[in-house]
Design an enzyme around this catalytic site. Structure first.
Site, mmCIF file in Angstrom:
data_model
loop_
_atom_site.group_PDB
_atom_site.id
_atom_site.type_symbol
_atom_site.label_atom_id
_atom_site.label_comp_id
_atom_site.label_asym_id
_atom_site.label_seq_id
_atom_site.Cartn_x
_atom_site.Cartn_y
_atom_site.Cartn_z
ATOM 1 C CD GLU A 39 20.430 41.251 57.232
ATOM 2 O OE1 GLU A 39 20.047 42.155 57.974
ATOM 3 O OE2 GLU A 39 20.795 40.123 57.656
ATOM 4 C CE LYS A 110 17.255 42.676 60.679
ATOM 5 N NZ LYS A 110 18.719 42.462 60.706
ATOM 6 C CB CYS A 147 18.589 38.685 59.354
ATOM 7 S SG CYS A 147 20.050 37.918 60.115
#
Length: 263
Positions: A39, A110, A147
């Protein structure tokens, strides 16, 4: 499927990061079907008051162009983290997937922003749509997470119900007390409960945990990095998820129907 995990520590200068990525990918030989970077590889998050919109690039910008050149040279699909303009004040935290032809084959913005542990990612970024993203790579169906998404098992369920047999999880997992334990435990949980391979590439360095991992569908660690710059290699057996599901048919034994399924 042969995979490479490129663990690195990005800075906040996009040009310097491109030089770093160019060197790291340039050191790879062709052969891997999948290469995964962390990321925020294009630009790190930097200080909490840093305006990430200043660094956001369109999907045909110089970072993706760099990835495309290496994808063509390697004959690989490359996954990496960027910041992308959203049309709003705050950019998206985006994963780009570049295929062996150099074509952008998928993006994942995300969903779960890191408003946790005293930090508010939603003050700096725009969340993506609530839609799971999968992509086909070398006869595997890859489900994408970024994440903090790892802490939400329902996204894993949506991905596996969309056909994913492998989760790819680029991360910049912030270091701190208990955080490495959380990282390993949650990755193993997502592998075990969904009977999937997990390929998780994290940023290293002082700020982040490092410890990129590949896990098998039973949650066992296949290979693991330490904290610094490192490139990991692993081979995923396409038959392994099916064998594991035959022994541990927890997906088939569910009594709460997947969302949208008929009951």
């Amino acid at each position: 499927m042969d995979v490479r995990l490129v663990q690195l520590a990005a800075g906040i200068d996009p040009a310097e990061n491109r030089e770093l990525v160019d060197a790291r990918l340039g050191a790879l030989d062709p052969g891997a079907q999948l290469v995964v970077l962390p990321e925020a590889t294009m630009t790190d998050f930097g200080p909490t008051d840093l305006d990430l919109g200043r660094f956001a690039e369109p999907l045909d910008g110089p970072f993706v162009e760099l990835l495309a050149g290496h994808a063509r040279r390697l004959g690989s699909t490359i996954v990496a983290g960027t910041f992308e303009p959203s049309g709003d004040d705050l950019p998206f935290n985006t994963l780009v997937v570049v295929g062996p032809s150099g074509e952008l084959t998928a993006t994942y913005r995300k969903i779960h922003l890191y408003d946790s542990f005293g930090y508010r990612e939603s003050d700096r970024l725009t969340a993506g749509e609530l839609t799971p993203v999968t992509v086909e790579v070398a006869d595997r169906t890859i489900g994408l997470m970024t994440c903090y998404d790892l802490r939400f098992p329902e996204l894993g369920r949506l991905l596996v119900d969309a056909g994913a047999d492998t989760f790819v999880i680029p991360a910049a997992w912030v270091a701190g007390e208990g955080k490495l334990h959380h990282w390993r435990t949650l990755l193993a949980a997502r592998a075990i409960e969904n009977t999937v391979n997990v390929v998780a590439t994290a940023q290293g360095g002082r700020r982040y945990t490092g410890h990129s991992l590949v896990l098998d569908p039973s949650g066992s660690i296949v290979v693991e990095a330490a904290e610094g710059d490192e490139t990991l290699s692993a081979t995923l057996d396409p038959a392994e998820p099916g064998r594991t599901r035959a022994t541990n048919p927890s997906l088939a034994n569910r009594r709460i129907a997947p969302r949208g399924a008929r009951t």
